[in-house]
Write an enzyme that holds these catalytic residues in place. Structure first.
Site, PDB file in Angstrom:
ATOM      1  CB  CYS A 143      -0.269  -7.959 -13.840  1.00 53.69           C
ATOM      2  SG  CYS A 143       1.061  -9.178 -13.977  1.00 53.69           S
ATOM      3  CB  CYS A 186      -3.579  -6.009   7.320  1.00 55.40           C
ATOM      4  SG  CYS A 186      -3.282  -5.912   5.533  1.00 55.40           S
ATOM      5  CB  CYS A 196      -0.944   0.010   1.201  1.00 56.22           C
ATOM      6  SG  CYS A 196      -2.040  -1.411   1.276  1.00 56.22           S
TER       7      CYS A 196
END
Length: 468
Positions: free
Chosen positions: A425, A176, A84
């Site tokens: 990706c 989380c 993140c």
């Protein structure tokens, strides 16, 4: 200017872009700076802590002007945890820079016209969107400022994520935001119970200790899989922990364990023992069920996976009589998803266990028009294979981050399928492959999809059509 004389401090650096690893990009004359936790639009004083000939890595010592894209990170572990890394940017800004990264890669590396690129598809949820997380047990907890490792009373055990660049240091995670409950409660309960019971955590340097990894898989059907990976533990200790987890979390439908005493964490060659329930859970997508085992690959953002596959299907524009090759098919997710819209799907995948999953997923859905083959793509996808199965009308390819092997790209050029739908990706490796394919193919549609909010990762779907 020699490296020794290169300045280590810069004032009023304008942050103009953001790099893949989440660092802001600024310039001081011809010297490029990659700045921790900086956001495009920031103006900041920067202290350089690592310097090369033409660039340096630094951190903000004073934020002179805050970017309009800047926001407050919501996770207490932000900045220390390796995940993140874009939490300090608004979600709208994240989407903007992901779109830009796809545009830059395809225009700069593939040299294709990207004017018609469609706006990135945002993720409906930007928290608790993952269906799988893997945590690591370690007796080498990452220490925060003020903690002294010489303090004998300090608990050094951790259950969480690797610190970036430190294979032997684990961040002990309290909460989380990536996976919904019972993920956090489960992890914290297992940590508390095992520390209280005196279980030893794995030593990544000495390869000793009882507990090694914890894997949690959830699904949209409400089923939950938990896998505890032990290293050196007695059966009595294993049973004690598994019984405790079962009693505290009766909602777990598949409770499994593995004993792994290898030097690495991979479980693909390890035996799985079912303590409770079957060795699988189910995911459902558009009425199609997918059986997911402990070693199965499945897109980790279930909601966006459906959107991604819908885009791939729609790009292909099936009429109903097509022969489709699904390359890098994994557990046959795309193959089974499109099977009802075509005559036949032939899937190819490197991992044999994934191919077994793919066959099972066809069987449990009564899908009879799929065929699956295991093997290295460049060795399987040869002229004899095409002669046996027929020339495909559509090729769908969804390779790993490294993109397709050059031999596979060469095979696609030989096969000359009328359409190729390329799901990627990694826009950079996709662009590398498109540069070769553009000799025969036109890029007709480009659709970025955000699967992983608060990270730099972005999926991209491209439709290629064979030129006459």
């Amino acid at each position: 200017m020699s490296k020794a004389n290169k300045p280590k401090f810069f004032e009023n650096v304008q942050i103009i872009d953001i790099a893949e690893e989440g660092k802001g990009v600024g310039k001081a004359d011809d010297f490029v700076l990659f700045v921790d936790k900086a956001v495009p639009g920031d103006i900041a004083d920067v202290q350089v802590y690592r310097s090369k000939k033409n660039f340096g890595e630094g951190k903000i010592t004073e934020l002179k002007k805050s970017s309009e894209y800047r926001t407050t990170a919501f996770c207490e572990h932000f900045g220390t945890c390796g995940g993140c890394k874009w939490q300090h940017m608004t979600y709208e800004a994240q989407l903007k820079f992901k779109q830009k990264s796809v545009v830059d890669a395809l225009s700069r590396l593939a040299k294709i016209d990207v004017d018609g690129i469609m706006p990135i598809v945002p993720s409906p949820a930007d928290r608790y969107y993952r269906n799988k997380l893997e945590f690591t047990f370690s007796n080498k907890r990452w220490l925060y400022d003020g903690e002294n490792k010489e303090d004998g009373a300090l608990n050094m055990n951790a259950l969480g994520f690797h610190i970036p660049g430190r294979f032997d240091k684990i961040l002990d995670v309290n909460h989380c935001y990536l996976q919904a409950e019972p993920s956090n409660s489960l992890r914290n309960e297992i940590r508390d119970f095992t520390i209280q019971q005196g279980y030893t955590y794995y030593d990544l340097r000495n390869h000793s200790g009882m507990l090694r990894n914890l894997i949690v898989r959830t699904s949209s059907t409400g089923e939950i899989m938990v896998i505890v990976v032990f290293a050196y533990a007695e059966q009595e200790e294993i049973n004690k922990l598994m019984s405790h987890v079962d009693a505290r979390f009766p909602e777990i439908t598949s409770l499994l364990y593995i004993e792994n005493q290898k030097k690495n964490d991979t479980i693909f060659d390890q035996d799985v023992v079912a303590f409770k329930g079957p060795e699988y859970i189910h995911e459902e997508m558009n009425g199609i069920k997918f059986r997911i085992g402990p070693k199965s690959f499945y897109q980790t953002n279930s909601i966006q996976a459906l959107r991604l596959y819908e885009i791939a299907r729609d790009f292909a524009g099936f009429k109903g009589n097509e022969l489709v090759y699904d390359l890098y098919t994994g557990a046959g997710t795309i193959a089974n998803f499109v099977a009802g819209h075509v005559r036949e799907v032939v899937g190819v995948e490197y991992v044999p266990t994934a191919i077994e999953d793919a066959k099972v997923n066809s069987a449990i859905n009564n899908i009879t028009n799929t065929k699956f083959y295991a093997g290295d793509m460049k060795d399987v996808l040869i002229a004899d294979f095409v002669a046996e199965h027929g020339k495909p009308d559509v090729i769908i390819t969804d390779p790993p981050r490294a993109g397709m092997h050059p031999d596979v790209v060469a095979r696609l050029m030989e096969i000359e399928a009328p359409k190729i739908v390329y799901v990627s990706c990694n826009a950079a490796t996709q662009a590398r492959d498109l540069l070769v394919l553009k000799e025969k193919y036109d890029t007709v549609k480009i659709q970025p999809v955000d699967m992983f909010p608060h990270t730099q990762h972005v999926e991209n779907v491209v439709l290629l059509t064979l030129r006459d």
